[in-house]
Design a protein around this motif. Structure first.
Motif, short mmCIF file in Angstrom:
data_model
loop_
_atom_site.label_atom_id
_atom_site.label_comp_id
_atom_site.label_asym_id
_atom_site.label_seq_id
_atom_site.Cartn_x
_atom_site.Cartn_y
_atom_site.Cartn_z
N CYS A 35 39.79 -31.10 -6.43
CA CYS A 35 40.06 -32.08 -7.49
C CYS A 35 41.12 -31.61 -8.48
O CYS A 35 41.77 -32.42 -9.13
CB CYS A 35 38.78 -32.43 -8.23
N GLY A 39 43.00 -34.11 -5.90
CA GLY A 39 42.19 -35.25 -6.31
C GLY A 39 41.61 -36.06 -5.17
O GLY A 39 40.96 -37.08 -5.39
N VAL A 157 30.07 -32.16 -8.51
CA VAL A 157 31.21 -32.34 -9.41
C VAL A 157 30.92 -31.64 -10.74
O VAL A 157 31.78 -30.94 -11.30
CB VAL A 157 31.50 -33.84 -9.64
N ILE A 207 34.30 -41.77 -9.48
CA ILE A 207 34.61 -41.31 -8.14
C ILE A 207 34.56 -42.50 -7.17
O ILE A 207 33.83 -43.46 -7.38
CB ILE A 207 33.67 -40.20 -7.62
N ASN A 241 37.78 -39.67 -3.75
CA ASN A 241 38.86 -39.38 -4.69
C ASN A 241 38.40 -39.55 -6.13
O ASN A 241 37.44 -40.26 -6.42
CB ASN A 241 40.10 -40.24 -4.42
N VAL A 242 39.11 -38.85 -7.00
CA VAL A 242 38.87 -38.89 -8.44
C VAL A 242 39.48 -40.17 -9.00
O VAL A 242 40.61 -40.52 -8.66
CB VAL A 242 39.50 -37.66 -9.12
N PHE A 254 40.51 -32.41 -13.51
CA PHE A 254 40.44 -33.07 -12.22
C PHE A 254 41.48 -34.19 -12.21
O PHE A 254 41.61 -34.93 -13.18
CB PHE A 254 39.05 -33.65 -11.95
N SER A 256 43.49 -37.60 -11.00
CA SER A 256 43.41 -38.94 -10.44
C SER A 256 44.75 -39.22 -9.75
O SER A 256 45.79 -39.26 -10.42
CB SER A 256 43.16 -39.97 -11.55
#
Length: 321
Positions: A35, A39, A157, A207, A241-242, A254, A256
């Motif tokens: 992440c 990400g 996470v 998420i 994915n973030v 983290f 995106s």
């Protein structure tokens, strides 16, 4: 952590659901690396039975095969539940609507639920089609199972962020989880360069857990090279994915990441995307994760308010309400 013909990390969730402390630490460390670097990652041994996945994917194919005049019975409503027709989604900064259809459900709440009575946006019962009664069982079961996987994932996470594994639990007491079956027609052969199945975007929430068929087409913008790489389908895996909310919550520790879909397989593509997001009123504040207020990049925001604004900005039907 390993890779299979892709630049995206592959994380084995084995032992996490069973409460194995060593597995939790391992997965947390691998998530932290994935992440913070890109990400995006795959997970395997995620706990969602393959039979549940197969039933939901089969139901998607049946549902989307109905003609538009039939699917219109469950056309999307103000709660963001139901069928979204082709051309109904325009990602921010995109020039053309996405070349896709999707059917969306959320947490099933009766009309007399306190959140519904209070007028909380996006809340209420789902729209299930009378013309296809089997969809409620197939997709409803998937919704619950993928939600369990999301809860497992958030424990790891949290560990990856260096906070207590239970940090997110009370932020998800009435989760704003949205699960969508998505149908992509074959990419038009004469399409212009700015036509996508889904235009480049980052996800809105915390998420995302995605199950994709074997068609390919999902691409991720790699941070290190600023180039597009394929998220090659791996049987039995979920792509994770973030979203922007988790990027904000983590003060960008983290990432995106931009991603897009171009279905050049020559046939229909199907996927099921789940946006596993917190309770509407959950406060997303980097300071709650130990960030010094002086270095926090983001002011606190209610999770639902942020998600609702992003939906309002990208969905054509919202402009008519």
């Amino acid at each position: 952590m390993a890779t299979l013909e892709t630049n995206l990390p592959l994380i084995d969730m084995a032992g996490l659901r069973e409460g194995n402390p060593a597995s939790l630490r391992r997965v947390g460390a691998e998530i932290q690396r994935a992440c913070s670097e890109i990400g995006f990652f795959y997970i395997i041994n995620h706990g969602v039975p393959q039979a549940v996945i197969d039933n939901a994917m089969a139901a998607a194919k049946v549902f989307f095969a109905y003609p538009p005049e039939v699917k219109r019975e469950v056309a999307v409503n103000k709660r963001h539940r139901g069928w979204h027709a082709l051309g109904g989604a325009l990602m921010y900064e995109a020039t053309k609507p996405d070349h896709k259809e999707f059917f969306s459900i959320g947490l099933e709440l009766p009309e007399d639920d306190p959140a519904v009575l209070a007028g909380e946006a996006l809340r209420g019962p789902n729209q299930w089609p009378a013309f296809m009664p089997s969809l409620q069982t197939a997709l409803g079961t998937y919704y619950e199972e993928i939600g369990r996987a999301g809860a497992d994932l958030l424990r790891a996470v949290a560990v990856g962020l260096g906070i207590d594994e239970g940090f997110f639990v009370d932020k998800y007491t009435k989760r704003l989880q949205r699960t969508q079956m998505v149908y992509y027609p074959p990419h038009p052969p004469m399409a212009e360069a700015d036509q996508f199945g889904v235009a480049p975007h980052t996800d809105y929430g915390c998420i995302t857990l995605l199950y994709q068929d074997n068609s390919g087409g999902l691409q991720v913008r790699e941070l290190a090279t600023n180039s597009w790489i394929d998220a090659t389908p791996i049987p039995g895996s979920l792509v994770v994915n973030v979203g922007d909310l988790l990027a904000h919550w983590s003060n960008n520790r983290f990432q995106s990441t931009l991603h897009r879909v171009i279905n050049k397989s020559g046939h229909e593509r199907y996927s099921i995307a789940t946006f596993y997001d917190p309770t509407y009123g959950a406060s997303v504040d980097p300071c709650d994760l130990g960030i010094d207020p002086a270095t926090s990049r983001y002011a606190p925001v209610a999770a639902g308010d942020y998600i609702l604004k992003r939906i309002d900005d990208s969905m054509a039907y919202r402009k008519k309400m």
